[in-house]
Design a protein around this motif. Structure first.
Motif, mmCIF file in Angstrom:
data_model
loop_
_atom_site.group_PDB
_atom_site.id
_atom_site.type_symbol
_atom_site.label_atom_id
_atom_site.label_comp_id
_atom_site.label_asym_id
_atom_site.label_seq_id
_atom_site.Cartn_x
_atom_site.Cartn_y
_atom_site.Cartn_z
ATOM 1 N N CYS A 1 46.355 44.541 38.540
ATOM 2 C CA CYS A 1 45.919 43.261 39.100
ATOM 3 C C CYS A 1 44.466 43.359 39.536
ATOM 4 C CB CYS A 1 46.781 42.864 40.292
ATOM 5 S SG CYS A 1 46.413 41.206 40.925
ATOM 6 N N ILE B 1 42.094 41.652 41.994
ATOM 7 C CA ILE B 1 42.198 40.803 43.184
ATOM 8 C C ILE B 1 40.792 40.411 43.622
ATOM 9 C CG2 ILE B 1 43.045 40.621 45.538
ATOM 10 C CD1 ILE B 1 45.161 42.669 44.892
ATOM 11 N N GLY C 1 40.235 34.958 41.966
ATOM 12 C CA GLY C 1 41.270 34.399 41.098
ATOM 13 C C GLY C 1 40.759 33.791 39.816
ATOM 14 N N THR C 2 39.448 33.895 39.532
ATOM 15 C CA THR C 2 38.891 33.263 38.329
ATOM 16 C C THR C 2 38.810 34.217 37.147
ATOM 17 O OG1 THR C 2 36.623 33.784 39.015
ATOM 18 C CG2 THR C 2 37.558 31.665 39.730
ATOM 19 N N SER D 1 47.092 40.898 35.932
ATOM 20 C CA SER D 1 47.072 39.617 36.657
ATOM 21 C C SER D 1 45.732 39.429 37.338
ATOM 22 C CB SER D 1 48.189 39.587 37.714
ATOM 23 O OG SER D 1 49.462 39.728 37.121
ATOM 24 N N SER D 2 45.436 38.184 37.669
ATOM 25 C CA SER D 2 44.241 37.847 38.443
ATOM 26 C C SER D 2 44.688 36.976 39.605
ATOM 27 C CB SER D 2 43.226 37.097 37.579
ATOM 28 O OG SER D 2 42.137 36.639 38.357
ATOM 29 N N LEU D 3 44.544 37.495 40.850
ATOM 30 C CA LEU D 3 45.053 36.806 42.020
ATOM 31 C C LEU D 3 44.051 36.864 43.165
ATOM 32 C CD1 LEU D 3 48.714 38.240 42.090
ATOM 33 C CD2 LEU D 3 48.037 35.954 41.326
ATOM 34 N N THR D 4 44.208 35.931 44.075
ATOM 35 C CA THR D 4 43.481 36.010 45.333
ATOM 36 C C THR D 4 44.264 36.935 46.273
ATOM 37 O OG1 THR D 4 44.692 34.148 46.279
ATOM 38 C CG2 THR D 4 42.662 33.645 45.046
#
Length: 731
Positions: free
Chosen positions: A666, A668, A671-672, A681-684
């Protein structure tokens, strides 16, 4: 499901012995394949296989019979549906797991050295011999709770690791010297520690077989009152919360006999997706799972509150309490007399008459539904006033059509939509001041907005309170429609009955029995009338579990408590991971929102995050929260924390994908980032909470913000890593 079913079919031959060994150990574990170590397990697992095949066949037969059974109406139909649900759930669980229903075995002390095999479900063979005890039963407790300090009557314990329906490894733990004589295969690594290093997937992995004693004690704790489970990152809080839900449904009489009435509240949808397989894998499908947003229809589209001071004002219980006077404003009886004219007489409804009618609704009746009770009382008052001039039925029928009287009632006690009520608070300053007189003039002005119904997350507790207080504005219309349909159906049935009786030329005139009230009721039993769709999240629930509970505001807690009149809760969280500060104790916070029976326990061992990562994460949180409950990591990954520039992002991710055939990562940040693979994954930071990844890439963590919120976001993001952490900053 099909993959699991195939494994089941491969491992079983319709009641015959297993065609292949239940063990499939790799060459490096050749010593563990010694028949003296596994022969007894092979025999027992073969018996489990035969019993499973028989159980599946029997369940399929009973399910088919039940489905073919023609049920009548009422309780018979309900019992049939419940039995179909029960059989289907059991069959689904058996097909899902096959032999890997078995978690392991334990050997008791004493001359007989009783061997007990523990499973996800209990299982007996056709002769009544117990093959597996359910993991939630008291008999299975030592399997999870025994320690060297407290063996709980055990000599040894064996835990299996299953891969595609076969035992790919197992571990023995010995608690007494006698256990060394039981052909134990001792390791320098426990089943649990070994499992921590395995690669993650997008769903939470199965950890039932490796529940630790401190976690098991919490899982089996009483459901009375509120139990707070406080623990830092990686301590297994979510594991405990999920398994506790399944345990209480099975073992606690205050919960289990109300199956389906347990609510599990998680922080966000990604989290619920991540844990979606856990409860079904434990044999429980009756737990409702949701986020706070799911509790009201407006939650899906609600945005974050842009003004921190507005969010603070709306977070208080006092703001939720403003809903009551807001509704009461629309329940004030007319203060002038109302003339009522009918063909046979005229009369007046006095202010006292109106006041008596407005007092008629039972306590707790929602506003919109109470209006019918007000109307019924008004009609009763008028019938009494008219006396014998006309029959009560005639008066009622005429008044139902009296548009002027209904118009007066509509104005004095209108039907109200929850969104309109709350929207008026944010668009009519005088109304807000009336309902929340403690607000200052500046506060009232700050709470006003151009688009009153541009809902934010901070509005959701008020919308929920308004919906509960107001009720369904369409309930009355549906009730009247249902009554009209029922009356029409009854009249049509009566006409058919009279026709059948008139044409009956039998000697005993059997058709005359149709006039009997009992038979008339039976004929009406299957009537299908329109009803509102049930709100599965409205409650009440006999037990509620709240994960990441440190984030809930006082107002949001009211949403939870409104659904849990029993005040039986499991509260799971970490004060150090609260983005908006958590200065008081758990006991102080929960007492403030109205809970008075609170027990607290702590988890202090970090099973997820390697020591290398925690060494970097601990100073981040202690810089703003010196007393943070930072857990102690139980293992090292051997991989250092890497620091580089953001220009290295593509290389870092591509290299990890090339070097790791499985696992998940991920990035982090804001999120863009557009991931190159479904395994990335790409998350805040906020949406990463509660999740875990083999690799975490922290992208420009200095941009997460200052103060407590920024430090918490960095701490949470760093501790998502189970193997390695990479920190990338702008040059």
């Amino acid at each position: 499901m099909r993959a699991r079913t195939s494994a089941y079919e491969q491992g079983h031959d319709e009641g015959k012995s297993l065609s292949t060994s239940a063990f499939q150990l790799p060459d490096r574990l050749r010593a563990k394949a010694d028949p003296s170590l596994i022969a007894a397990d092979e025999e027992h697992l073969a018996a489990i296989g035969r019993s499973l095949a028989e159980s599946v066949a029997e369940l399929e037969r009973r399910l088919e019979q039940t489905r073919r059974r023609t049920g009548g109406g009422g309780q018979d139909a309900l019992d049939r549906d419940l039995e179909i649900h029960r059989l289907t759930a059991r069959l689904r669980t058996l097909r899902r797991f096959a032999l890997d229903l078995c978690l392991g075995r334990m050997v008791g002390a004493g001359d007989d050295g009783e061997v007990t095999y523990v499973g996800r479900l209990g299982l007996t063979d056709s002769d009544g011999r117990r093959l597996l005890v359910d993991w939630r039963s008291p008999a299975a407790e030592p399997f999870f709770g025994a320690t060297h300090g407290n063996p709980m009557g055990l000599v040894s314990r064996r835990r299996y690791r299953w891969t595609r329906g076969r035992v790919s490894d197992y571990w023995d733990e010995v608690f007494t010297a006698d256990g060394l004589e039981s052909n134990a295969a001792l390791d320098d690594q426990s089943a649990f520690i070994a499992s921590l290093g395995s690669s993650r997937t997008s769903r939470m992995r199965d950890v039932l077989g490796t529940i630790q004693s401190d976690q098991d004690a919490i899982i089996r704790a009483s459901s009375r009152g509120a139990l707070v489970v406080d623990g830092g990152p990686g301590t297994g809080k979510t594991v405990v919360a999920l398994h506790r839900s399944a345990y209480l449904l099975y073992a606690d009489p205050r919960v289990g006999h109300h199956r389906g009435r347990v609510l599990f509240v998680g922080p966000h949808r990604q989290y619920l997706s991540y844990v979606a397989d856990v409860l079904p894998s434990l044999g429980e499908e009756g737990v409702q799972t949701c986020t706070l947003r799911d509790l009201v229809p407006e939650g899906a589209a609600a945005t974050s509150e842009p003004d921190a001071e507005v969010a603070r004002l709306k977070a208080s219980v006092a703001m939720v309490d403003a809903i009551e006077p807001a509704v009461r404003f629309y329940e004030e009886p007319p203060t002038t007399a109302t003339a009522v004219s009918t063909p046979w007489a005229e009369t007046v409804l006095t202010p006292d008459d109106w006041a008596a009618a407005f007092d008629a609704p039972s306590a707790g009746t929602p506003h919109n539904e109470a209006r019918d009770e007000v109307w019924d009382e008004l009609v009763t008052i008028l019938v009494d006033k008219f006396g014998s001039d006309a029959s009560p039925e005639t008066v009622r029928g005429y008044l139902e059509q009296d548009g002027e009287l209904r118009a007066v009632l509509n104005q004095a006690w209108p039907l109200i939509e929850p969104t309109d009520l709350v929207g008026d608070l944010w668009s009519v300053p005088a109304y807000l001041r009336r309902c929340a007189p403690w607000l200052g003039r500046d506060d009232v002005r700050r709470l006003q907005r151009a688009d009153a119904q541009a809902w934010t997350v901070s509005d959701l507790p008020l919308l929920d309170a308004a919906r509960r207080r107001l009720g369904d504005p369409q309930a009355s219309r549906r009730r009247r429609r249902a009554e009209a349909l029922a009356a029409a159906e009854q009249a049509e049935r009566a006409e058919v009955v009279e026709h059948l009786i008139a044409s009956d030329d039998s000697e005993m005139h059997l058709m005359s029995m149709l006039r009997g009230s009992d038979l008339q009721g039976a004929l009406a039993a299957d009537s299908t009338l329109p009803t509102a769709d049930p709100d599965l999240l409205a409650g009440p629930f006999v037990h509620v579990v709240v994960d990441e509970a440190q984030e809930l505001t006082d107002a949001e807690w009211q949403m939870v408590l409104a659904r849990c009149p029993s005040r039986s809760l499991t509260v799971v969280g970490d004060r150090a991971q609260a983005r908006h500060r958590f200065p008081e104790s758990w006991r102080e916070r929960l007492a403030r929102i109205g809970l008075d029976r609170i027990e607290q326990t702590s988890l202090t061992i970090n099973y997820r995050t390697p020591a290398e990562v925690m060494a970097q994460a601990e100073p981040v949180i202690r810089s703003v929260l010196p007393d943070a409950n930072v857990p102690t990591s139980v293992r090292r990954s051997g991989l250092p924390v890497v620091r580089a520039t953001t220009a290295e992002l593509a290389r870092v991710v591509d290299s990890w994908l090339a070097e790791n055939a499985d696992g998940i990562a991920c990035v982090i940040g804001d999120g863009t980032y557009d991931p190159p693979s479904s395994r990335v994954s790409s998350l805040t930071p906020e949406l990463a909470k509660g999740l875990e990844f083999d690799l975490v890439v922290l992208l420009d963590p200095d941009t997460f913000g200052d103060g407590v919120e920024g430090a918490v976001d960095r701490y949470v993001a760093m501790t998502r890593a189970t193997q390695q952490l990479v920190v990338l900053t702008s040059a």
